[in-house]
Design a protein around this motif. Sequence first.
Motif, PDB file in Angstrom:
ATOM      1  N   VAL A 280       0.840  -1.191   0.000  1.00 36.62           N
ATOM      2  CA  VAL A 280       0.000   0.000   0.000  1.00 36.62           C
ATOM      3  C   VAL A 280       0.881   1.248   0.000  1.00 36.62           C
ATOM      4  O   VAL A 280       1.894   1.303   0.700  1.00 36.62           O
TER       5      VAL A 280
ATOM      6  N   TYR B  51      -6.403   1.027   5.877  1.00 40.29           N
ATOM      7  CA  TYR B  51      -6.243   1.144   4.418  1.00 40.29           C
ATOM      8  C   TYR B  51      -7.489   0.679   3.654  1.00 40.29           C
ATOM      9  O   TYR B  51      -7.381   0.143   2.558  1.00 40.29           O
TER      10      TYR B  51
ATOM     11  N   PRO C  19       0.402   4.665   1.351  1.00 44.30           N
ATOM     12  CA  PRO C  19      -0.516   5.500   2.137  1.00 44.30           C
ATOM     13  C   PRO C  19      -0.298   6.979   1.789  1.00 44.30           C
ATOM     14  O   PRO C  19       0.836   7.440   1.671  1.00 44.30           O
ATOM     15  N   SER C  20      -1.376   7.726   1.631  1.00 40.04           N
ATOM     16  CA  SER C  20      -1.242   9.147   1.324  1.00 40.04           C
ATOM     17  C   SER C  20      -2.526   9.881   1.670  1.00 40.04           C
ATOM     18  O   SER C  20      -3.590   9.559   1.140  1.00 40.04           O
TER      19      SER C  20
ATOM     20  N   SER D  79      -5.969   2.418  -7.131  1.00 37.62           N
ATOM     21  CA  SER D  79      -6.773   3.274  -6.260  1.00 37.62           C
ATOM     22  C   SER D  79      -8.228   2.837  -6.251  1.00 37.62           C
ATOM     23  O   SER D  79      -9.079   3.485  -5.641  1.00 37.62           O
TER      24      SER D  79
ATOM     25  N   ASP E  97      -5.053   6.405  -0.137  1.00 37.76           N
ATOM     26  CA  ASP E  97      -4.280   5.163  -0.059  1.00 37.76           C
ATOM     27  C   ASP E  97      -4.449   4.370  -1.348  1.00 37.76           C
ATOM     28  O   ASP E  97      -5.562   4.210  -1.847  1.00 37.76           O
TER      29      ASP E  97
END
Length: 317
Positions: free
Chosen positions: A154, A254, A156-157, A280, A162
Amino acid sequence: MAENELAVCDECGSLFFKGSSQMMGLCPECAHVLYGYPNCPHHFQNGRCVNCYWDGSKSEYIKKHDKQEKAIMPTTEWLNKYESIKDKLACKTDLDDYFTEKVIGNMGVDVLDIGAVNFPTGTIFACDPLVELEDTPPFIQTIPAGTYPVKICVVPSEKYGDCYACVKVEVSREKPVRYELGMTGQEDLVEEPSEDEFFGFGVDTGMGCVADIQTQAAFKTYWAKRLEEDPDIDPYNDLFCDLLKENAKAHPKYQGDYGDWLNWTVPDTDSNLPIFASGSGDGYGYYPVYFGYDAKGEICAVYVRFIDIEANYKKQG
């Protein structure tokens, strides 16, 4: 003797020795074709197998299955062409870094373990499970039969959301030294591929899966029974939608509210189906599957690649 007690196969109607099959209601031939269980080494005398007593009968469903299987077998011409170009189709990125490093390019990454999945035959396929689960052909590459962890890399953002970059079936803990593109034998190899080209599976619903053909067969049987009860149902709205939401509540890391992964077992079987968002999870896409080989030439992992992390986030921070 107990092993010579006779039963009638629910699928083909033939008599068979109960002790010759791993399934109570199916002869070893039908159990093998439908669910991937070991078959009997048939030896016929007077119209019956002396080992299992099967008389060679086949249901219409299995006759259709046999025709389809013959139709999708790759030709010698295809195999020769593939051998000549497969190095061009190999993945140049070390996909295992996605599961061992903390940073790829300029983005931090994390690994989500979604549990163990059973691959009882080792013949596997990948597809959009909400659209093509019943019809997707398997890869010509196979893995050793067994139960393996399935993990998701993953990115993550908070800024971009994510993103699921890659899924890994961990066959062993050995390090891959090369990656071979998963092929079904049905790809069009008329034109020479470019270095960046790949074959893969299409996604229409933003979800992917990788599973054993025994799971595929088990789902077909399960879903056929559901359809008998209600012909208007569909896999997403009447099965996976609620299951994905429930799993997101139970394992929110997530995942969005509608769910981004699920390790589902077909009811009344030991057949797992791992489902996961593609990238995504925004719908359309076309994605490759790679088989990782270790230094001994043995398959140590299978990867479903959704994004090239470094290239995708190169101009983003």
